[in-house]
Enzyme design. Structure first.
Site, PDB file in Angstrom:
ATOM      1  N   ARG A   1       0.823  -1.226   0.000  1.00  0.00           N
ATOM      2  CA  ARG A   1       0.000   0.000   0.000  1.00  0.00           C
ATOM      3  C   ARG A   1       0.855   1.274   0.000  1.00  0.00           C
ATOM      4  NH1 ARG A   1      -2.886  -3.385   3.524  1.00  0.00           N
ATOM      5  NH2 ARG A   1      -4.671  -4.235   2.436  1.00  0.00           N
TER       6      ARG A   1
ATOM      7  N   LYS B   1       2.424  11.708 -11.077  1.00  0.00           N
ATOM      8  CA  LYS B   1       1.637  10.764 -11.878  1.00  0.00           C
ATOM      9  C   LYS B   1       2.470   9.517 -12.143  1.00  0.00           C
ATOM     10  CE  LYS B   1      -1.305  13.817 -14.666  1.00  0.00           C
ATOM     11  NZ  LYS B   1      -1.576  14.243 -16.046  1.00  0.00           N
TER      12      LYS B   1
ATOM     13  N   GLU C   1       9.516  19.670 -24.875  1.00  0.00           N
ATOM     14  CA  GLU C   1       8.802  19.941 -23.609  1.00  0.00           C
ATOM     15  C   GLU C   1       9.369  21.200 -22.936  1.00  0.00           C
ATOM     16  OE1 GLU C   1       6.139  18.337 -22.888  1.00  0.00           O
ATOM     17  OE2 GLU C   1       6.338  16.430 -23.963  1.00  0.00           O
TER      18      GLU C   1
ATOM     19  N   LYS D   1       7.206  23.319 -14.313  1.00  0.00           N
ATOM     20  CA  LYS D   1       6.246  22.249 -14.006  1.00  0.00           C
ATOM     21  C   LYS D   1       5.966  22.195 -12.500  1.00  0.00           C
ATOM     22  CE  LYS D   1       4.547  17.714 -14.665  1.00  0.00           C
ATOM     23  NZ  LYS D   1       4.505  16.482 -15.408  1.00  0.00           N
TER      24      LYS D   1
ATOM     25  N   GLU E   1      -4.951  18.339 -11.906  1.00  0.00           N
ATOM     26  CA  GLU E   1      -5.310  18.754 -13.261  1.00  0.00           C
ATOM     27  C   GLU E   1      -6.722  19.319 -13.359  1.00  0.00           C
ATOM     28  OE1 GLU E   1      -3.731  15.992 -15.999  1.00  0.00           O
ATOM     29  OE2 GLU E   1      -4.213  17.233 -17.715  1.00  0.00           O
TER      30      GLU E   1
ATOM     31  N   ARG F   1      -2.755  22.941 -14.379  1.00  0.00           N
ATOM     32  CA  ARG F   1      -1.999  21.814 -14.936  1.00  0.00           C
ATOM     33  C   ARG F   1      -2.393  21.568 -16.397  1.00  0.00           C
ATOM     34  NH1 ARG F   1       0.060  16.437 -11.692  1.00  0.00           N
ATOM     35  NH2 ARG F   1       1.376  15.684 -13.351  1.00  0.00           N
TER      36      ARG F   1
ATOM     37  N   ASN G   1      -0.705  21.122 -21.377  1.00  0.00           N
ATOM     38  CA  ASN G   1      -1.136  20.419 -22.601  1.00  0.00           C
ATOM     39  C   ASN G   1      -0.878  21.227 -23.865  1.00  0.00           C
ATOM     40  OD1 ASN G   1      -2.000  18.143 -21.262  1.00  0.00           O
ATOM     41  ND2 ASN G   1      -4.020  19.006 -20.858  1.00  0.00           N
TER      42      ASN G   1
ATOM     43  N   HIS H   1      -0.177  19.452 -27.066  1.00  0.00           N
ATOM     44  CA  HIS H   1      -0.387  18.020 -26.839  1.00  0.00           C
ATOM     45  C   HIS H   1      -1.673  17.454 -27.427  1.00  0.00           C
ATOM     46  CE1 HIS H   1       3.178  18.245 -24.470  1.00  0.00           C
ATOM     47  NE2 HIS H   1       3.101  16.972 -24.130  1.00  0.00           N
TER      48      HIS H   1
ATOM     49  N   HIS I   1      -0.908  14.132 -29.585  1.00  0.00           N
ATOM     50  CA  HIS I   1      -1.439  12.779 -29.374  1.00  0.00           C
ATOM     51  C   HIS I   1      -2.081  12.252 -30.659  1.00  0.00           C
ATOM     52  CE1 HIS I   1      -1.631  13.808 -24.841  1.00  0.00           C
ATOM     53  NE2 HIS I   1      -0.495  13.206 -25.136  1.00  0.00           N
TER      54      HIS I   1
ATOM     55  N   HIS J   1       7.232  11.095 -29.525  1.00  0.00           N
ATOM     56  CA  HIS J   1       6.367  12.018 -28.790  1.00  0.00           C
ATOM     57  C   HIS J   1       6.882  13.462 -28.853  1.00  0.00           C
ATOM     58  CE1 HIS J   1       3.490  13.432 -25.858  1.00  0.00           C
ATOM     59  NE2 HIS J   1       4.485  13.930 -25.128  1.00  0.00           N
TER      60      HIS J   1
HETATM   61  N1  NAD Z   1       4.166  10.773 -15.337  1.00  0.00           N
HETATM   62  C1  NAD Z   1       4.109  11.858 -16.084  1.00  0.00           C
HETATM   63  O1  NAD Z   1       3.686  12.926 -15.642  1.00  0.00           O
HETATM   64  C2  NAD Z   1       4.598  11.784 -17.503  1.00  0.00           C
HETATM   65  C3  NAD Z   1       4.800  12.975 -18.243  1.00  0.00           C
HETATM   66  C4  NAD Z   1       5.325  12.875 -19.525  1.00  0.00           C
HETATM   67  C5  NAD Z   1       5.625  11.631 -20.070  1.00  0.00           C
HETATM   68  N2  NAD Z   1       5.394  10.512 -19.333  1.00  0.00           N
HETATM   69  C6  NAD Z   1       5.709   9.171 -19.872  1.00  0.00           C
HETATM   70  O2  NAD Z   1       7.108   9.106 -20.065  1.00  0.00           O
HETATM   71  C7  NAD Z   1       7.376   8.126 -21.058  1.00  0.00           C
HETATM   72  C8  NAD Z   1       8.458   8.668 -21.976  1.00  0.00           C
HETATM   73  O3  NAD Z   1       9.591   8.924 -21.201  1.00  0.00           O
HETATM   74  P1  NAD Z   1      11.001   9.259 -21.858  1.00  0.00           P
HETATM   75  O4  NAD Z   1      10.820  10.223 -22.953  1.00  0.00           O
HETATM   76  O5  NAD Z   1      11.924   9.594 -20.739  1.00  0.00           O
HETATM   77  O6  NAD Z   1      11.393   7.902 -22.586  1.00  0.00           O
HETATM   78  P2  NAD Z   1      11.942   6.478 -22.086  1.00  0.00           P
HETATM   79  O7  NAD Z   1      11.800   6.299 -20.651  1.00  0.00           O
HETATM   80  O8  NAD Z   1      11.309   5.467 -22.994  1.00  0.00           O
HETATM   81  O9  NAD Z   1      13.488   6.594 -22.477  1.00  0.00           O
HETATM   82  C9  NAD Z   1      13.842   6.738 -23.833  1.00  0.00           C
HETATM   83  C10 NAD Z   1      14.992   5.821 -24.214  1.00  0.00           C
HETATM   84  O10 NAD Z   1      16.193   6.385 -23.720  1.00  0.00           O
HETATM   85  C11 NAD Z   1      16.914   5.424 -22.968  1.00  0.00           C
HETATM   86  N3  NAD Z   1      17.588   6.183 -21.921  1.00  0.00           N
HETATM   87  C12 NAD Z   1      17.040   6.703 -20.807  1.00  0.00           C
HETATM   88  N4  NAD Z   1      17.946   7.428 -20.159  1.00  0.00           N
HETATM   89  C13 NAD Z   1      19.088   7.359 -20.847  1.00  0.00           C
HETATM   90  C14 NAD Z   1      20.372   7.915 -20.670  1.00  0.00           C
HETATM   91  N5  NAD Z   1      20.648   8.712 -19.632  1.00  0.00           N
HETATM   92  N6  NAD Z   1      21.341   7.636 -21.578  1.00  0.00           N
HETATM   93  C15 NAD Z   1      21.055   6.849 -22.649  1.00  0.00           C
HETATM   94  N7  NAD Z   1      19.853   6.301 -22.891  1.00  0.00           N
HETATM   95  C16 NAD Z   1      18.880   6.566 -21.992  1.00  0.00           C
HETATM   96  C17 NAD Z   1      15.891   4.453 -22.451  1.00  0.00           C
HETATM   97  O11 NAD Z   1      16.448   3.194 -22.195  1.00  0.00           O
HETATM   98  C18 NAD Z   1      14.901   4.414 -23.631  1.00  0.00           C
HETATM   99  O12 NAD Z   1      15.347   3.511 -24.597  1.00  0.00           O
HETATM  100  C19 NAD Z   1       6.062   7.818 -21.753  1.00  0.00           C
HETATM  101  O13 NAD Z   1       5.591   6.553 -21.369  1.00  0.00           O
HETATM  102  C20 NAD Z   1       5.121   8.902 -21.226  1.00  0.00           C
HETATM  103  O14 NAD Z   1       3.780   8.472 -21.148  1.00  0.00           O
HETATM  104  C21 NAD Z   1       4.905  10.567 -18.064  1.00  0.00           C
END
Ligand code: NAD
Length: 344
Positions: free
Chosen positions: A117, A139, A181, A214, A224, A228, A232, A235, A239, A251
């Site tokens: 939990r 999130k 971003e 942020k 949100e 928040r 978007n 976005h 999407h 993305h």
């Molecule tokens: N929780 C939230 O508020 C929120 C906000 C925006 C996006 N997201 C989510 O985040 C995800 C995308 O995250 P992302 O863009 O970080 O991509 P990711 O986590 O998929 O990483 C991208 C790639 O880079 C590699 N990588 C990561 N760090 C590295 C480093 N330091 N050196 C070399 N390679 C590295 C990873 O292995 C992966 O292959 C999506 O699933 C999205 O939905 C969440």
């Protein structure tokens, strides 16, 4: 050098620290060893092989390593992580250190939120996107067969540690995802941040300034309801572009195209001045973000926007830039207007 700021969540009555610096993770883990009985790192294979090879031995802590990529935001990976936590004997007084991009952050953060939990966890973001965006705001979650992020929880880490060492080997494509971003943050909160961002996107100040945008927003509105939604910007269209391109467009690139097309909508509706509209296009250009995209199927593209889970009704809602760095408006725009403006 490192800089730390406090993140306060009015909605949850809690706070935690966001720290950015270079080569700071090891020291933080050493300190945590005095406080927590057990510590487990969760990461992906890429990050593990590039940066974390010697952590297990140096700190005598266990590691859970998952596959990189969006497909890991799944029930299977969640189950695997939770079972590994049990196998390592994690208890309420244990710590989970999540080292990764948004994918690892989301799925492992969710695992921490439901294991017994909820146990303490840290976010150690390793991509620019994660440092300025996904690690902040609480999130967490996974995708289901019906869509992205459909199962999850709001669950805050005890700390966020952005260690710039992780950016040394970050592929250019991932840097660009982050830049889109970060530019969005300039448009929401402060045009002045753009120059520093162009000059050195991976600097301590660029990361901190962008993260602060942020942080300020989620401090006011974690759930949100209002501010928040400003995050978007770009976005709604992004999407739809990801789906229209069958996810061939990353993305970040979709966000850059989304910022451009949404600025076009804002301008077409007479909401943004011509000079500000041109400023937005020039900003994307200066950051080297590509914005060329031909919509493959306009009808389904519109349908994707109508079906976005963030719309209360089936009318697309946009966070439109009215004055860059100063004013954003969250508005519904009719299908007629969108079609007219984007086809003009
Ligand atoms: N929780 C939230 O508020 C929120 C906000 C925006 C996006 N997201 C989510 O985040 C995800 C995308 O995250 P992302 O863009 O970080 O991509 P990711 O986590 O998929 O990483 C991208 C790639 O880079 C590699 N990588 C990561 N760090 C590295 C480093 N330091 N050196 C070399 N390679 C590295 C990873 O292995 C992966 O292959 C999506 O699933 C999205 O939905 C969440």
């Amino acid at each position: 050098m490192k800089k730390t700021i406090k993140v306060r969540h009015r909605n949850f009555g809690s706070s935690y620290k966001y720290t950015v610096g270079r080569d700071i993770l090891r020291n933080e883990i050493s300190k945590a060893k005095n406080k927590y009985r057990k510590i487990v790192i969760v990461t992906d294979e890429t990050i593990d092989s590039l940066y974390l090879n010697d952590f297990e031995n140096d700190f005598e802590i266990a590691k859970v390593v998952i596959k990189p990529g969006e497909q890991s935001k799944s029930f299977q990976t969640l189950e695997y992580i939770l079972n590994e936590f049990s196998r390592f004997g994690l208890k309420r007084n244990s710590l989970v250190v999540v080292v990764g991009g948004g994918v690892v952050g989301d799925v492992a953060g969710f695992a921490a939120s439901v294991y017994m939990r909820g146990i303490d966890f840290w976010q150690v973001p390793t991509t620019l996107v994660a440092m300025v965006d996904s690690a902040i705001g609480g999130k967490t979650g996974i995708n289901t067969e019906y869509g992205k992020n459909l199962a999850g929880a709001f669950y805050n880490p005890k700390k966020i540690i952005s260690d710039l060492i992780f950016l040394d080997k970050l592929p250019e494509k991932e840097v660009k995802n982050g830049l889109a971003e970060m530019f969005k943050h300039c448009l929401i909160a402060d045009k002045k941040l753009l120059d520093g961002l162009i000059e050195n996107p991976k600097s301590l100040d660029s990361v901190l300034n962008s993260a602060k945008v942020k942080i300020k927003i989620v401090e006011k509105d974690v759930l949100e309801k209002k501010e928040r939604k400003y995050l978007n910007v770009g976005h709604t269209i992004a999407h739809a572009i990801e789906k229209d391109s069958n996810f061939e467009i990353a993305h970040g690139q979709a966000v850059a195209i989304g910022i451009m097309l949404e600025a076009q909508i804002s301008y077409g509706l007479g909401l943004v001045k011509k000079s500000d509209y041109e400023y937005i296009l020039a900003g994307l250009n200066k950051l080297g973000l590509e914005t060329d995209y031909t919509i493959r199927n306009f009808e389904s593209f519109i349908e994707f926007m109508r079906a976005d889970k963030k719309n209360a009704e089936a009318v697309p809602t946009f966070a439109l830039v009215i004055v860059p760095g100063k004013k954003i408006a969250v508005l519904e725009v009719s299908i007629d207007n969108i079609t007219k403006i984007l086809n003009a």
